[in-house]
Design a protein around this motif. Sequence first.
Motif, PDB file in Angstrom:
ATOM      1  N   ASP A  72       0.802  -1.118  -0.052  1.00 38.47           N
ATOM      2  CA  ASP A  72      -0.009  -0.076   0.075  1.00 38.47           C
ATOM      3  C   ASP A  72       0.916   1.191  -0.021  1.00 38.47           C
ATOM      4  O   ASP A  72       0.624   2.524  -0.008  1.00 38.47           O
ATOM      5  CB  ASP A  72      -1.019   0.065   1.039  1.00 38.47           C
ATOM      6  CG  ASP A  72      -0.348   0.337   2.608  1.00 38.47           C
ATOM      7  OD1 ASP A  72       0.886  -0.071   2.650  1.00 38.47           O
ATOM      8  OD2 ASP A  72      -1.105   0.433   3.456  1.00 38.47           O
ATOM      9  N   SER A  73       2.138   1.038  -0.221  1.00 37.40           N
ATOM     10  CA  SER A  73       2.992   2.118  -0.007  1.00 37.40           C
ATOM     11  C   SER A  73       3.320   2.768  -1.411  1.00 37.40           C
ATOM     12  O   SER A  73       3.926   1.947  -2.358  1.00 37.40           O
ATOM     13  CB  SER A  73       4.357   1.643   0.655  1.00 37.40           C
ATOM     14  OG  SER A  73       5.425   2.849   0.357  1.00 37.40           O
ATOM     15  N   GLY A  74       3.179   4.034  -1.425  1.00 40.71           N
ATOM     16  CA  GLY A  74       3.675   4.563  -2.850  1.00 40.71           C
ATOM     17  C   GLY A  74       5.023   4.794  -3.137  1.00 40.71           C
ATOM     18  O   GLY A  74       5.540   4.515  -4.290  1.00 40.71           O
ATOM     19  N   GLY A  75       6.009   4.709  -2.029  1.00 37.25           N
ATOM     20  CA  GLY A  75       7.370   4.602  -2.314  1.00 37.25           C
ATOM     21  C   GLY A  75       7.812   3.352  -2.722  1.00 37.25           C
ATOM     22  O   GLY A  75       8.666   3.270  -3.723  1.00 37.25           O
ATOM     23  N   ILE A  76       7.223   2.395  -2.088  1.00 37.29           N
ATOM     24  CA  ILE A  76       7.712   0.847  -2.194  1.00 37.29           C
ATOM     25  C   ILE A  76       6.938   0.677  -3.742  1.00 37.29           C
ATOM     26  O   ILE A  76       7.792  -0.217  -4.527  1.00 37.29           O
ATOM     27  CB  ILE A  76       7.429  -0.108  -1.435  1.00 37.29           C
ATOM     28  CG1 ILE A  76       7.914   0.056   0.067  1.00 37.29           C
ATOM     29  CG2 ILE A  76       7.454  -1.716  -1.810  1.00 37.29           C
ATOM     30  CD1 ILE A  76       7.673  -0.953   1.065  1.00 37.29           C
ATOM     31  N   GLN A  77       5.546   1.122  -4.263  1.00 39.42           N
ATOM     32  CA  GLN A  77       5.501   0.902  -5.579  1.00 39.42           C
ATOM     33  C   GLN A  77       6.413   1.566  -6.414  1.00 39.42           C
ATOM     34  O   GLN A  77       6.808   0.965  -7.611  1.00 39.42           O
ATOM     35  CB  GLN A  77       4.185   1.697  -5.681  1.00 39.42           C
ATOM     36  CG  GLN A  77       3.408   1.881  -6.975  1.00 39.42           C
ATOM     37  CD  GLN A  77       2.160   2.822  -6.905  1.00 39.42           C
ATOM     38  OE1 GLN A  77       1.899   3.641  -6.040  1.00 39.42           O
ATOM     39  NE2 GLN A  77       1.619   2.988  -7.998  1.00 39.42           N
ATOM     40  N   GLU A  78       6.840   2.527  -6.338  1.00 37.51           N
ATOM     41  CA  GLU A  78       7.734   3.367  -7.137  1.00 37.51           C
ATOM     42  C   GLU A  78       8.893   2.618  -7.517  1.00 37.51           C
ATOM     43  O   GLU A  78       9.738   2.145  -8.362  1.00 37.51           O
ATOM     44  CB  GLU A  78       8.010   4.689  -6.852  1.00 37.51           C
ATOM     45  CG  GLU A  78       6.854   5.566  -7.073  1.00 37.51           C
ATOM     46  CD  GLU A  78       7.150   7.119  -7.168  1.00 37.51           C
ATOM     47  OE1 GLU A  78       8.192   7.453  -7.052  1.00 37.51           O
ATOM     48  OE2 GLU A  78       6.150   7.920  -7.157  1.00 37.51           O
ATOM     49  N   GLU A  79       9.538   2.120  -6.282  1.00 34.68           N
ATOM     50  CA  GLU A  79      11.112   1.632  -6.277  1.00 34.68           C
ATOM     51  C   GLU A  79      10.632   0.314  -6.972  1.00 34.68           C
ATOM     52  O   GLU A  79      11.514  -0.465  -7.538  1.00 34.68           O
ATOM     53  CB  GLU A  79      11.442   1.145  -4.837  1.00 34.68           C
ATOM     54  CG  GLU A  79      11.811   2.410  -4.090  1.00 34.68           C
ATOM     55  CD  GLU A  79      13.079   3.055  -4.484  1.00 34.68           C
ATOM     56  OE1 GLU A  79      13.882   2.362  -5.346  1.00 34.68           O
ATOM     57  OE2 GLU A  79      13.230   4.084  -4.313  1.00 34.68           O
ATOM     58  N   ALA A  80       9.603  -0.624  -6.622  1.00 38.20           N
ATOM     59  CA  ALA A  80       9.443  -2.134  -7.375  1.00 38.20           C
ATOM     60  C   ALA A  80       9.224  -1.836  -8.761  1.00 38.20           C
ATOM     61  O   ALA A  80       9.590  -2.402  -9.581  1.00 38.20           O
ATOM     62  CB  ALA A  80       8.121  -2.643  -6.504  1.00 38.20           C
ATOM     63  N   ALA A  81       8.562  -0.795  -9.133  1.00 40.43           N
ATOM     64  CA  ALA A  81       8.016  -0.639 -10.744  1.00 40.43           C
ATOM     65  C   ALA A  81       9.568  -0.070 -11.320  1.00 40.43           C
ATOM     66  O   ALA A  81      10.059  -0.591 -12.378  1.00 40.43           O
ATOM     67  CB  ALA A  81       7.256   0.603 -10.849  1.00 40.43           C
ATOM     68  N   SER A  82      10.421   0.551 -10.715  1.00 41.85           N
ATOM     69  CA  SER A  82      11.835   0.994 -11.182  1.00 41.85           C
ATOM     70  C   SER A  82      12.518  -0.289 -11.309  1.00 41.85           C
ATOM     71  O   SER A  82      13.527  -0.280 -12.161  1.00 41.85           O
ATOM     72  CB  SER A  82      12.490   1.760 -10.349  1.00 41.85           C
ATOM     73  OG  SER A  82      11.987   3.177 -10.188  1.00 41.85           O
ATOM     74  N   LEU A  83      12.411  -1.333 -10.565  1.00 42.57           N
ATOM     75  CA  LEU A  83      12.952  -2.668 -10.779  1.00 42.57           C
ATOM     76  C   LEU A  83      12.343  -3.682 -11.596  1.00 42.57           C
ATOM     77  O   LEU A  83      12.710  -4.899 -11.680  1.00 42.57           O
ATOM     78  CB  LEU A  83      13.004  -3.288  -9.387  1.00 42.57           C
ATOM     79  CG  LEU A  83      14.267  -2.624  -8.356  1.00 42.57           C
ATOM     80  CD1 LEU A  83      14.193  -2.985  -7.025  1.00 42.57           C
ATOM     81  CD2 LEU A  83      15.681  -2.704  -9.052  1.00 42.57           C
TER      82      LEU A  83
END
Length: 154
Positions: A72-83
């Motif tokens: 549910d984390s926007g930050g983790i969402q972006e990090e995961a998408a970057s990977l």
Amino acid sequence: GEGLEAIFRAVGRALREQPDLFALFPVHPNPAIRDAIEKTGLAFTHNLLLLDPLSYSDLVFALDAADFVVTDSGGIQEEAASLNKPVVLLRQESDRPEAACCMVGVNEKKIIREIRRLAENPLQKPDQCLPFGDGTAGQQIAMIVQDLLENALC
């Protein structure tokens, strides 16, 4: 509250249904989250490892090793998408919808369905891959600037 408990019930059920699936859960220090984990029995899921919050480098390492991410984390969402990792987003809306495989909110059936789908096809990449571009932005900008300069000189 009820939304958090619905998420934990869904994740617990999905993990029990898929005993070969293994999950890491860095738990936020908020006591309400720990209470919901206990209330839903999530802590007793054998293929789930509850962890203290991770350092940034450990988080990136874990995300990189994952087949997909549920958050549910926007930050983790972006990090995961970057990977280039598929993201099941436990929100109804996002500032970065392009960085989520799907947004399921706290709907238990949707959460379970998406975890099943990604667990069954771990190598299948969603359309969300590379949401921030293809890595050639600098080259494209340089070509545009060069064209503009050449046209300005003519």
